[in-house]
Design a protein around this motif. Structure first.
Motif, PDB file in Angstrom:
ATOM      1  N   MET A  87       6.042  -3.992  18.954  1.00 51.51           N
ATOM      2  CA  MET A  87       6.530  -3.768  17.590  1.00 51.51           C
ATOM      3  C   MET A  87       5.902  -4.800  16.658  1.00 51.51           C
ATOM      4  O   MET A  87       5.886  -5.995  16.956  1.00 51.51           O
ATOM      5  N   ARG A  88       5.380  -4.349  15.524  1.00 53.53           N
ATOM      6  CA  ARG A  88       4.696  -5.234  14.590  1.00 53.53           C
ATOM      7  C   ARG A  88       5.707  -6.080  13.816  1.00 53.53           C
ATOM      8  O   ARG A  88       6.732  -5.584  13.345  1.00 53.53           O
ATOM      9  N   THR A  89       5.418  -7.369  13.674  1.00 55.88           N
ATOM     10  CA  THR A  89       6.290  -8.248  12.900  1.00 55.88           C
ATOM     11  C   THR A  89       6.131  -7.936  11.413  1.00 55.88           C
ATOM     12  O   THR A  89       5.169  -7.271  10.998  1.00 55.88           O
ATOM     13  N   PRO A  90       7.064  -8.415  10.571  1.00 50.94           N
ATOM     14  CA  PRO A  90       6.905  -8.181   9.126  1.00 50.94           C
ATOM     15  C   PRO A  90       5.565  -8.663   8.576  1.00 50.94           C
ATOM     16  O   PRO A  90       4.944  -7.971   7.769  1.00 50.94           O
ATOM     17  N   ALA A  91       5.122  -9.830   9.001  1.00 52.96           N
ATOM     18  CA  ALA A  91       3.828 -10.322   8.512  1.00 52.96           C
ATOM     19  C   ALA A  91       2.695  -9.397   8.933  1.00 52.96           C
ATOM     20  O   ALA A  91       1.770  -9.121   8.158  1.00 52.96           O
ATOM     21  N   GLN A  92       2.769  -8.890  10.171  1.00 54.09           N
ATOM     22  CA  GLN A  92       1.737  -7.974  10.639  1.00 54.09           C
ATOM     23  C   GLN A  92       1.781  -6.644   9.888  1.00 54.09           C
ATOM     24  O   GLN A  92       0.739  -6.051   9.607  1.00 54.09           O
ATOM     25  N   GLN A  93       2.982  -6.175   9.562  1.00 55.87           N
ATOM     26  CA  GLN A  93       3.094  -4.927   8.799  1.00 55.87           C
ATOM     27  C   GLN A  93       2.497  -5.084   7.402  1.00 55.87           C
ATOM     28  O   GLN A  93       1.826  -4.180   6.895  1.00 55.87           O
ATOM     29  N   VAL A  94       2.744  -6.232   6.766  1.00 55.30           N
ATOM     30  CA  VAL A  94       2.141  -6.491   5.456  1.00 55.30           C
ATOM     31  C   VAL A  94       0.628  -6.558   5.586  1.00 55.30           C
ATOM     32  O   VAL A  94      -0.120  -5.995   4.773  1.00 55.30           O
ATOM     33  N   ALA A  95       0.149  -7.240   6.625  1.00 60.35           N
ATOM     34  CA  ALA A  95      -1.289  -7.355   6.842  1.00 60.35           C
ATOM     35  C   ALA A  95      -1.918  -5.991   7.096  1.00 60.35           C
ATOM     36  O   ALA A  95      -3.026  -5.708   6.612  1.00 60.35           O
ATOM     37  N   ASP A  96      -1.220  -5.128   7.835  1.00 58.50           N
ATOM     38  CA  ASP A  96      -1.725  -3.771   8.074  1.00 58.50           C
ATOM     39  C   ASP A  96      -1.882  -3.018   6.755  1.00 58.50           C
ATOM     40  O   ASP A  96      -2.894  -2.330   6.533  1.00 58.50           O
ATOM     41  N   LEU A  97      -0.859  -3.121   5.890  1.00 59.52           N
ATOM     42  CA  LEU A  97      -0.947  -2.453   4.586  1.00 59.52           C
ATOM     43  C   LEU A  97      -2.111  -3.014   3.776  1.00 59.52           C
ATOM     44  O   LEU A  97      -2.887  -2.253   3.164  1.00 59.52           O
ATOM     45  N   ALA A  98      -2.237  -4.340   3.751  1.00 55.93           N
ATOM     46  CA  ALA A  98      -3.301  -4.957   2.959  1.00 55.93           C
ATOM     47  C   ALA A  98      -4.675  -4.509   3.436  1.00 55.93           C
ATOM     48  O   ALA A  98      -5.561  -4.187   2.628  1.00 55.93           O
ATOM     49  N   ALA A  99      -4.863  -4.475   4.747  1.00 56.65           N
ATOM     50  CA  ALA A  99      -6.156  -4.048   5.286  1.00 56.65           C
ATOM     51  C   ALA A  99      -6.422  -2.581   4.959  1.00 56.65           C
ATOM     52  O   ALA A  99      -7.560  -2.194   4.621  1.00 56.65           O
ATOM     53  N   LYS A 100      -5.387  -1.754   5.024  1.00 58.07           N
ATOM     54  CA  LYS A 100      -5.537  -0.336   4.700  1.00 58.07           C
ATOM     55  C   LYS A 100      -5.888  -0.150   3.230  1.00 58.07           C
ATOM     56  O   LYS A 100      -6.801   0.628   2.887  1.00 58.07           O
ATOM     57  N   VAL A 101      -5.190  -0.853   2.334  1.00 55.65           N
ATOM     58  CA  VAL A 101      -5.462  -0.729   0.901  1.00 55.65           C
ATOM     59  C   VAL A 101      -6.871  -1.214   0.577  1.00 55.65           C
ATOM     60  O   VAL A 101      -7.583  -0.609  -0.241  1.00 55.65           O
ATOM     61  N   ALA A 102      -7.292  -2.314   1.209  1.00 54.79           N
ATOM     62  CA  ALA A 102      -8.641  -2.823   0.962  1.00 54.79           C
ATOM     63  C   ALA A 102      -9.698  -1.786   1.339  1.00 54.79           C
ATOM     64  O   ALA A 102     -10.764  -1.712   0.710  1.00 54.79           O
ATOM     65  N   HIS A 103      -9.384  -0.972   2.331  1.00 60.21           N
ATOM     66  CA  HIS A 103     -10.343   0.043   2.794  1.00 60.21           C
ATOM     67  C   HIS A 103     -10.241   1.345   2.002  1.00 60.21           C
ATOM     68  O   HIS A 103     -11.261   1.950   1.652  1.00 60.21           O
ATOM     69  N   GLU A 104      -9.000   1.765   1.685  1.00 59.09           N
ATOM     70  CA  GLU A 104      -8.791   3.095   1.098  1.00 59.09           C
ATOM     71  C   GLU A 104      -8.519   3.078  -0.399  1.00 59.09           C
ATOM     72  O   GLU A 104      -8.670   4.098  -1.072  1.00 59.09           O
ATOM     73  N   GLY A 105      -8.079   1.947  -0.950  1.00 62.15           N
ATOM     74  CA  GLY A 105      -7.758   1.863  -2.372  1.00 62.15           C
ATOM     75  C   GLY A 105      -6.357   2.349  -2.683  1.00 62.15           C
ATOM     76  O   GLY A 105      -5.620   2.828  -1.817  1.00 62.15           O
ATOM     77  N   LEU A 106      -5.962   2.201  -3.954  1.00 61.26           N
ATOM     78  CA  LEU A 106      -4.624   2.567  -4.420  1.00 61.26           C
ATOM     79  C   LEU A 106      -4.701   3.678  -5.464  1.00 61.26           C
ATOM     80  O   LEU A 106      -5.747   3.879  -6.097  1.00 61.26           O
ATOM     81  N   PRO A 107      -3.596   4.393  -5.696  1.00 65.24           N
ATOM     82  CA  PRO A 107      -3.566   5.427  -6.730  1.00 65.24           C
ATOM     83  C   PRO A 107      -3.783   4.837  -8.126  1.00 65.24           C
ATOM     84  O   PRO A 107      -3.562   3.649  -8.365  1.00 65.24           O
ATOM     85  N   ASP A 108      -4.196   5.687  -9.049  1.00 65.01           N
ATOM     86  CA  ASP A 108      -4.474   5.249 -10.420  1.00 65.01           C
ATOM     87  C   ASP A 108      -3.252   4.611 -11.075  1.00 65.01           C
ATOM     88  O   ASP A 108      -3.401   3.684 -11.888  1.00 65.01           O
ATOM     89  N   GLU A 109      -2.056   5.099 -10.773  1.00 68.99           N
ATOM     90  CA  GLU A 109      -0.848   4.555 -11.403  1.00 68.99           C
ATOM     91  C   GLU A 109      -0.731   3.054 -11.156  1.00 68.99           C
ATOM     92  O   GLU A 109      -0.406   2.281 -12.069  1.00 68.99           O
ATOM     93  N   LEU A 110      -1.002   2.638  -9.917  1.00 69.15           N
ATOM     94  CA  LEU A 110      -0.889   1.215  -9.590  1.00 69.15           C
ATOM     95  C   LEU A 110      -2.038   0.414 -10.187  1.00 69.15           C
ATOM     96  O   LEU A 110      -1.847  -0.707 -10.672  1.00 69.15           O
ATOM     97  N   ARG A 111      -3.229   0.986 -10.188  1.00 66.57           N
ATOM     98  CA  ARG A 111      -4.351   0.276 -10.813  1.00 66.57           C
ATOM     99  C   ARG A 111      -4.135   0.135 -12.315  1.00 66.57           C
ATOM    100  O   ARG A 111      -4.444  -0.910 -12.900  1.00 66.57           O
ATOM    101  N   ASP A 112      -3.596   1.165 -12.951  1.00 68.32           N
ATOM    102  CA  ASP A 112      -3.284   1.076 -14.381  1.00 68.32           C
ATOM    103  C   ASP A 112      -2.266  -0.028 -14.647  1.00 68.32           C
ATOM    104  O   ASP A 112      -2.385  -0.795 -15.609  1.00 68.32           O
ATOM    105  N   ASP A 113      -1.244  -0.097 -13.785  1.00 66.93           N
ATOM    106  CA  ASP A 113      -0.206  -1.114 -13.954  1.00 66.93           C
ATOM    107  C   ASP A 113      -0.795  -2.511 -13.829  1.00 66.93           C
ATOM    108  O   ASP A 113      -0.488  -3.398 -14.631  1.00 66.93           O
ATOM    109  N   LEU A 114      -1.660  -2.716 -12.849  1.00 71.08           N
ATOM    110  CA  LEU A 114      -2.258  -4.043 -12.672  1.00 71.08           C
ATOM    111  C   LEU A 114      -3.246  -4.377 -13.777  1.00 71.08           C
ATOM    112  O   LEU A 114      -3.392  -5.541 -14.156  1.00 71.08           O
ATOM    113  N   ALA A 115      -3.928  -3.369 -14.329  1.00 75.61           N
ATOM    114  CA  ALA A 115      -4.805  -3.626 -15.474  1.00 75.61           C
ATOM    115  C   ALA A 115      -3.975  -4.102 -16.665  1.00 75.61           C
ATOM    116  O   ALA A 115      -4.352  -5.058 -17.366  1.00 75.61           O
ATOM    117  N   ALA A 116      -2.834  -3.456 -16.894  1.00 75.02           N
ATOM    118  CA  ALA A 116      -1.962  -3.880 -17.991  1.00 75.02           C
ATOM    119  C   ALA A 116      -1.461  -5.298 -17.761  1.00 75.02           C
ATOM    120  O   ALA A 116      -1.374  -6.109 -18.699  1.00 75.02           O
TER     121      ALA A 116
END
Length: 465
Positions: A1-30
């Motif tokens: 079972m993945r620890t919380p830190a590992q689950q966050v790291a899994d998400l981060a690695a996935k986002v770095a590879h696949e990217g995020l939806p426009d809604e989130l990119r728009d929010d971070l640009a603002a």
């Protein structure tokens, strides 16, 4: 079972590879526009000057841009300077109910590393979004619903600086191309680096303004250490001697870190600030401006009663003598009595209260201090019940005529219930010294533009302004 830190790291690695939806990119640009404006507005503040002098003494190879003067600095140093600027005016965004300022710690780290490695605009926005998300979720894990407050805050700890260092590290690690295992270590390393106490909120001092800069600096350093092979414990968040236990004891909710991770984004619920002062004061300002719109002037006032959530009394109301007579403009930004007085007496620059209200000279104005001395802060049950998912306040004016007027604010401006308009965002950016064309360059990060492109535009802007 993945620890919380590992689950966050899994998400981060996935986002770095696949990217995020426009809604989130728009929010971070603002949020990047907001942060850049706050940094520009703070360039003349003493903490930014001090930190800039220190990093100049440190030296090193220039790789990222200082928002203070456009100079090139090593990425950790640029993160330190820009994070300090971002938090110096207390104008940075706030997440509720964790009551922390995620963007000021995370975005300077992400931007410095993105510029150093030549990352694309979307990659920067994606990394910043994950870093802000983790920062908010760590803050939520330390929020005690029964207590109605952050456990970090109860212990005198600055959750922004502590959680922000970890969020900044993940964002920096993503931009450095770290894999999930390395990102887990990055979290484990950064958890030993976050720090910050908030006594300065009560009795003064400028150290708090450096907290976000140091968190950003720590985040960049943690990612670099992991990149070179330093490791951290995978159980660092939930372990017996881990991050949350160390800072908050048994009153933690570890599920807040992982529940709905990657599906439900706390990032989208972060409040913007319309006024350059502690967020706990904002509803009182809103109420004072409403009284002013009803024709109330300082000369009309015999006394004012400001009802606020009980947990914020210690920040904006105590010690009473200190808050009625703040020692400096920055200290005034953490005073309920002074900010009410400023809203009733100022020239309504910016969005109602502006930087001009928090200079040392204006904060020492006898007329303002006399009015602040007639403001009594008290805990209000309804305001307490709404805190910290909102920062309510009720302001009652007892007039010399015998009339009593009351304004109750349940939702302060800048959040989902009362969002700032596009014009108000532009006004805030302009009052911080930014021009529309510079804001437009930030928005271009969603497309083909990069942080390096934005830095080039910023340096050109600073040379001509």
């Amino acid at each position: 079972m993945r620890t919380p830190a590992q689950q966050v790291a899994d998400l981060a690695a996935k986002v770095a590879h696949e990217g995020l939806p426009d809604e989130l990119r728009d929010d971070l640009a603002a949020r990047t526009v907001d942060l850049l404006g706050n940094c520009l507005g703070a360039r003349s503040e003493e903490p930014g000057r001090i930190v800039s002098a220190v990093v100049e003494e440190w030296g090193g190879t220039g790789a990222a841009t200082s928002f203070a003067d456009g100079s090139q600095l090593p990425a950790p140093s640029a993160a330190l300077v820009n994070g300090t600027l971002a938090h110096s005016l207390d104008f940075d965004d706030t997440h509720l109910p964790s009551v922390l300022h995620p963007s000021a710690a995370v975005l300077p780290a992400a931007f410095a590393v993105a510029e150093a490695v030549g990352a694309s605009g979307p990659a920067f926005l994606d990394a910043a979004a994950v870093g802000v998300e983790l920062t908010c979720r760590l803050g939520m894990a330390g929020y005690d619903a029964e207590l109605g407050n952050s456990v970090f805050f109860e212990y005198g700890q600055h959750a922004t600086a502590i959680c922000g260092a970890v969020g900044a590290a993940v964002a920096a690690g993503m931009l450095r191309g770290l894999d999930a295992e390395q990102l887990t270590s990055t979290i484990g390393i950064a958890a030993s680096m976050g720090a910050g106490v908030i006594e300065a909120n009560r009795t003064g001092g400028t150290v708090k303004r450096v907290h976000c800069g140091w968190a950003a600096h720590a985040g960049v350093a943690a990612a670099d250490l992991a990149r070179h092979g330093l490791t951290g414990p995978p159980t660092v968040l939930e372990g017996r001697f881990g991050f949350l236990q160390a800072f908050c004891g048994d009153r933690v909710r570890i599920d807040e870190v992982t529940e709905g991770l990657g599906e439900r984004w706390e990032t989208l619920r972060v409040f913007y600030k319309p006024y350059p002062c502690n967020h706990f004061t904002h509803a009182g300002i809103d109420a004072a401006l409403a009284l002013r719109d009803r024709g109330v002037s300082p000369d009309d006032v015999e006394r004012l009663v400001l009802g606020i959530p009980a947990p914020v009394m210690r920040t904006i109301a105590e010690p009473p003598a200190e808050k009625a007579h703040p020692r400096s403009g920055y200290h005034a930004a953490f005073s309920g009595p002074y900010t009410v007085a400023a809203a009733l007496t100022g020239d309504r620059g910016g969005l109602g209260v502006s930087h001009a209200d928090f200079t040392d000279t204006v904060a020492a104005d006898p007329a303002r201090l006399a009015l602040a001395g007639r403001v009594e802060c008290v805990p209000d049950d309804e305001a307490t019940a709404g805190f910290p998912r909102a920062f309510p306040a009720v302001l009652t004016a007892h007039l010399r005529s015998g009339e009593v007027l009351t304004e109750r604010v349940r939702d302060n401006r800048g959040g989902p219930a009362r969002p700032l308009s596009a014009d108000e965002h532009r006004t805030k950016f302009a009052m911080n010294g930014g021009a529309p064309e510079l804001a437009d360059r930030v928005w271009e990060l969603r497309g083909d533009s990069s942080p390096r492109d934005l830095s080039n535009a910023l340096r050109s802007y600073q040379r001509n302004n």
